[in-house]
Motif scaffolding. Sequence first.
Motif, PDB file in Angstrom:
ATOM      1  N   ARG A 107      45.089  32.648  42.933  1.00  0.00           N
ATOM      2  CA  ARG A 107      46.308  31.874  43.198  1.00  0.00           C
ATOM      3  C   ARG A 107      46.227  31.469  44.659  1.00  0.00           C
ATOM      4  NH1 ARG A 107      51.634  32.385  45.190  1.00  0.00           N
ATOM      5  NH2 ARG A 107      53.157  31.251  43.961  1.00  0.00           N
ATOM      6  N   LEU A 108      46.129  30.170  44.902  1.00  0.00           N
ATOM      7  CA  LEU A 108      46.011  29.651  46.262  1.00  0.00           C
ATOM      8  C   LEU A 108      47.140  28.667  46.524  1.00  0.00           C
ATOM      9  CD1 LEU A 108      42.155  28.993  46.259  1.00  0.00           C
ATOM     10  CD2 LEU A 108      43.344  30.919  47.282  1.00  0.00           C
ATOM     11  N   VAL A 109      47.452  28.484  47.780  1.00  0.00           N
ATOM     12  CA  VAL A 109      48.470  27.523  48.179  1.00  0.00           C
ATOM     13  C   VAL A 109      47.732  26.294  48.689  1.00  0.00           C
ATOM     14  CG1 VAL A 109      50.438  27.085  49.689  1.00  0.00           C
ATOM     15  CG2 VAL A 109      50.070  29.380  48.752  1.00  0.00           C
ATOM     16  N   SER A 110      47.906  25.170  47.974  1.00  0.00           N
ATOM     17  CA  SER A 110      47.176  23.955  48.315  1.00  0.00           C
ATOM     18  C   SER A 110      47.620  23.393  49.661  1.00  0.00           C
ATOM     19  CB  SER A 110      47.352  22.911  47.207  1.00  0.00           C
ATOM     20  OG  SER A 110      48.682  22.465  47.149  1.00  0.00           O
ATOM     21  N   SER A 111      46.868  22.424  50.157  1.00  0.00           N
ATOM     22  CA  SER A 111      47.164  21.843  51.464  1.00  0.00           C
ATOM     23  C   SER A 111      48.524  21.162  51.513  1.00  0.00           C
ATOM     24  CB  SER A 111      46.072  20.847  51.863  1.00  0.00           C
ATOM     25  OG  SER A 111      46.018  19.784  50.926  1.00  0.00           O
ATOM     26  N   ASP A 112      49.093  20.807  50.340  1.00  0.00           N
ATOM     27  CA  ASP A 112      50.434  20.215  50.308  1.00  0.00           C
ATOM     28  C   ASP A 112      51.500  21.271  50.032  1.00  0.00           C
ATOM     29  OD1 ASP A 112      49.984  20.712  47.649  1.00  0.00           O
ATOM     30  OD2 ASP A 112      50.490  18.713  46.958  1.00  0.00           O
ATOM     31  N   SER A 113      51.132  22.552  50.196  1.00  0.00           N
ATOM     32  CA  SER A 113      52.007  23.736  50.111  1.00  0.00           C
ATOM     33  C   SER A 113      52.491  24.063  48.701  1.00  0.00           C
ATOM     34  CB  SER A 113      53.191  23.632  51.076  1.00  0.00           C
ATOM     35  OG  SER A 113      54.143  22.692  50.626  1.00  0.00           O
ATOM     36  N   HIS A 114      51.834  23.568  47.678  1.00  0.00           N
ATOM     37  CA  HIS A 114      52.174  23.925  46.307  1.00  0.00           C
ATOM     38  C   HIS A 114      51.189  24.990  45.816  1.00  0.00           C
ATOM     39  CE1 HIS A 114      54.288  20.044  46.416  1.00  0.00           C
ATOM     40  NE2 HIS A 114      55.089  20.633  45.545  1.00  0.00           N
ATOM     41  N   PRO A 115      51.687  26.047  45.164  1.00  0.00           N
ATOM     42  CA  PRO A 115      50.767  27.060  44.633  1.00  0.00           C
ATOM     43  C   PRO A 115      50.027  26.527  43.406  1.00  0.00           C
ATOM     44  CG  PRO A 115      53.032  27.605  44.059  1.00  0.00           C
ATOM     45  CD  PRO A 115      53.088  26.402  44.950  1.00  0.00           C
ATOM     46  N   ILE A 116      48.740  26.818  43.362  1.00  0.00           N
ATOM     47  CA  ILE A 116      47.922  26.483  42.196  1.00  0.00           C
ATOM     48  C   ILE A 116      47.153  27.737  41.816  1.00  0.00           C
ATOM     49  CG2 ILE A 116      47.722  23.997  42.570  1.00  0.00           C
ATOM     50  CD1 ILE A 116      45.127  24.444  44.003  1.00  0.00           C
ATOM     51  N   GLU A 117      46.849  27.879  40.546  1.00  0.00           N
ATOM     52  CA  GLU A 117      46.172  29.095  40.109  1.00  0.00           C
ATOM     53  C   GLU A 117      45.214  28.795  38.977  1.00  0.00           C
ATOM     54  OE1 GLU A 117      49.553  30.946  37.188  1.00  0.00           O
ATOM     55  OE2 GLU A 117      49.755  31.320  39.325  1.00  0.00           O
ATOM     56  N   GLY A 118      44.331  29.752  38.749  1.00  0.00           N
ATOM     57  CA  GLY A 118      43.357  29.625  37.674  1.00  0.00           C
ATOM     58  C   GLY A 118      42.551  30.899  37.577  1.00  0.00           C
ATOM     59  N   GLU A 119      41.520  30.849  36.774  1.00  0.00           N
ATOM     60  CA  GLU A 119      40.650  32.011  36.635  1.00  0.00           C
ATOM     61  C   GLU A 119      39.277  31.570  36.184  1.00  0.00           C
ATOM     62  OE1 GLU A 119      41.398  33.980  32.332  1.00  0.00           O
ATOM     63  OE2 GLU A 119      43.032  34.285  33.763  1.00  0.00           O
ATOM     64  N   PHE A 120      38.287  32.427  36.447  1.00  0.00           N
ATOM     65  CA  PHE A 120      36.938  32.220  35.950  1.00  0.00           C
ATOM     66  C   PHE A 120      36.327  33.591  35.695  1.00  0.00           C
ATOM     67  CE2 PHE A 120      36.465  32.380  40.557  1.00  0.00           C
ATOM     68  CZ  PHE A 120      35.312  33.122  40.765  1.00  0.00           C
ATOM     69  N   THR A 121      35.251  33.617  34.932  1.00  0.00           N
ATOM     70  CA  THR A 121      34.613  34.887  34.589  1.00  0.00           C
ATOM     71  C   THR A 121      33.154  34.887  35.029  1.00  0.00           C
ATOM     72  OG1 THR A 121      33.971  34.110  32.399  1.00  0.00           O
ATOM     73  CG2 THR A 121      36.102  35.222  32.573  1.00  0.00           C
ATOM     74  N   PHE A 122      32.627  36.077  35.222  1.00  0.00           N
ATOM     75  CA  PHE A 122      31.203  36.262  35.430  1.00  0.00           C
ATOM     76  C   PHE A 122      30.831  37.639  34.898  1.00  0.00           C
ATOM     77  CE2 PHE A 122      32.964  38.109  39.296  1.00  0.00           C
ATOM     78  CZ  PHE A 122      32.171  39.224  39.532  1.00  0.00           C
ATOM     79  N   THR A 123      29.544  37.837  34.637  1.00  0.00           N
ATOM     80  CA  THR A 123      29.057  39.115  34.139  1.00  0.00           C
ATOM     81  C   THR A 123      27.989  39.635  35.089  1.00  0.00           C
ATOM     82  OG1 THR A 123      29.457  38.414  31.865  1.00  0.00           O
ATOM     83  CG2 THR A 123      27.973  40.277  32.173  1.00  0.00           C
ATOM     84  N   ALA A 124      28.077  40.927  35.435  1.00  0.00           N
ATOM     85  CA  ALA A 124      27.080  41.578  36.280  1.00  0.00           C
ATOM     86  C   ALA A 124      26.284  42.550  35.412  1.00  0.00           C
ATOM     87  CB  ALA A 124      27.754  42.315  37.427  1.00  0.00           C
ATOM     88  N   THR A 125      24.949  42.461  35.474  1.00  0.00           N
ATOM     89  CA  THR A 125      24.111  43.339  34.659  1.00  0.00           C
ATOM     90  C   THR A 125      23.902  44.709  35.305  1.00  0.00           C
ATOM     91  OG1 THR A 125      22.122  42.359  35.621  1.00  0.00           O
ATOM     92  CG2 THR A 125      22.930  41.416  33.545  1.00  0.00           C
ATOM     93  N   ALA A 126      24.230  44.848  36.612  1.00  0.00           N
ATOM     94  CA  ALA A 126      24.111  46.143  37.300  1.00  0.00           C
ATOM     95  C   ALA A 126      25.315  46.327  38.215  1.00  0.00           C
ATOM     96  CB  ALA A 126      22.823  46.199  38.107  1.00  0.00           C
ATOM     97  N   ALA A 127      25.592  47.593  38.534  1.00  0.00           N
ATOM     98  CA  ALA A 127      26.722  47.919  39.407  1.00  0.00           C
ATOM     99  C   ALA A 127      26.505  47.361  40.807  1.00  0.00           C
ATOM    100  CB  ALA A 127      26.914  49.429  39.471  1.00  0.00           C
ATOM    101  N   GLY A 128      27.613  47.209  41.524  1.00  0.00           N
ATOM    102  CA  GLY A 128      27.545  46.723  42.895  1.00  0.00           C
ATOM    103  C   GLY A 128      26.965  47.769  43.831  1.00  0.00           C
ATOM    104  N   THR A 129      26.262  47.306  44.854  1.00  0.00           N
ATOM    105  CA  THR A 129      25.674  48.219  45.825  1.00  0.00           C
ATOM    106  C   THR A 129      26.181  47.916  47.218  1.00  0.00           C
ATOM    107  OG1 THR A 129      23.797  46.731  46.141  1.00  0.00           O
ATOM    108  CG2 THR A 129      23.547  48.465  44.492  1.00  0.00           C
ATOM    109  N   GLY A 130      27.307  47.266  47.305  1.00  0.00           N
ATOM    110  CA  GLY A 130      27.855  46.865  48.600  1.00  0.00           C
ATOM    111  C   GLY A 130      28.074  48.042  49.517  1.00  0.00           C
ATOM    112  N   GLN A 131      28.039  47.784  50.806  1.00  0.00           N
ATOM    113  CA  GLN A 131      28.239  48.835  51.792  1.00  0.00           C
ATOM    114  C   GLN A 131      29.724  49.037  52.030  1.00  0.00           C
ATOM    115  OE1 GLN A 131      26.153  47.534  55.218  1.00  0.00           O
ATOM    116  NE2 GLN A 131      24.138  47.697  54.289  1.00  0.00           N
ATOM    117  N   VAL A 132      30.098  50.268  52.308  1.00  0.00           N
ATOM    118  CA  VAL A 132      31.475  50.582  52.632  1.00  0.00           C
ATOM    119  C   VAL A 132      31.740  50.099  54.047  1.00  0.00           C
ATOM    120  CG1 VAL A 132      33.151  52.433  52.951  1.00  0.00           C
ATOM    121  CG2 VAL A 132      31.463  52.582  51.125  1.00  0.00           C
TER     122      VAL A 132
END
Length: 188
Positions: A107-132
Amino acid sequence: MTSKFPAVRILAGVLVLLLMLFGSVTAASAHDAVTGTAPSDGETVDTVPEQVTVTMSNTPATIGSEIQVVDGSGTNWATGPVDVLDQTATQAIKPGAPAGEYTVKWRLVSSDSHPIEGEFTFTATAAGTGQVVGAGPMVSVKPVPEKPLEQVKDESSVPWSVIGLFVVLVGVVIAMVIVARRRLGRDE
């Protein structure tokens, strides 16, 4: 009838025309649009990324923006605030996110100050390894996306309706000057 009434009718007709043109311009350019996401919608990635991005046609506002990264069990793996840089909104993902399908709800607020929203999906074949993220100086680094964002035609140029409106406005001003001069000429 005097000669004033045809000028008033013409002026009223021009004003109605201007209102119709203004109405069509604002409806046509109402909101910004999504130009790309990373990962892209439906994409399968090797591991859960450290962040997701939503790129807009114009710069969204930071205030009021929210991005959730939800796994199949309903857990939100987003961490921290949404970071907006130019036209891209970025949301960090907590380290250790499990493999599986994710739904990114934004949910983002567009440059004309109106909220717009949506969604998308993705699939990960392995767990995340991000650093803390620990204590220390804040450094902003924009990583190169794994897959280039899809290019979308830039529609930010001035629409023809705005140019037409400008021409009509100039015509109205010229007509008003001519009518005023005629009235002043009669009064003398």
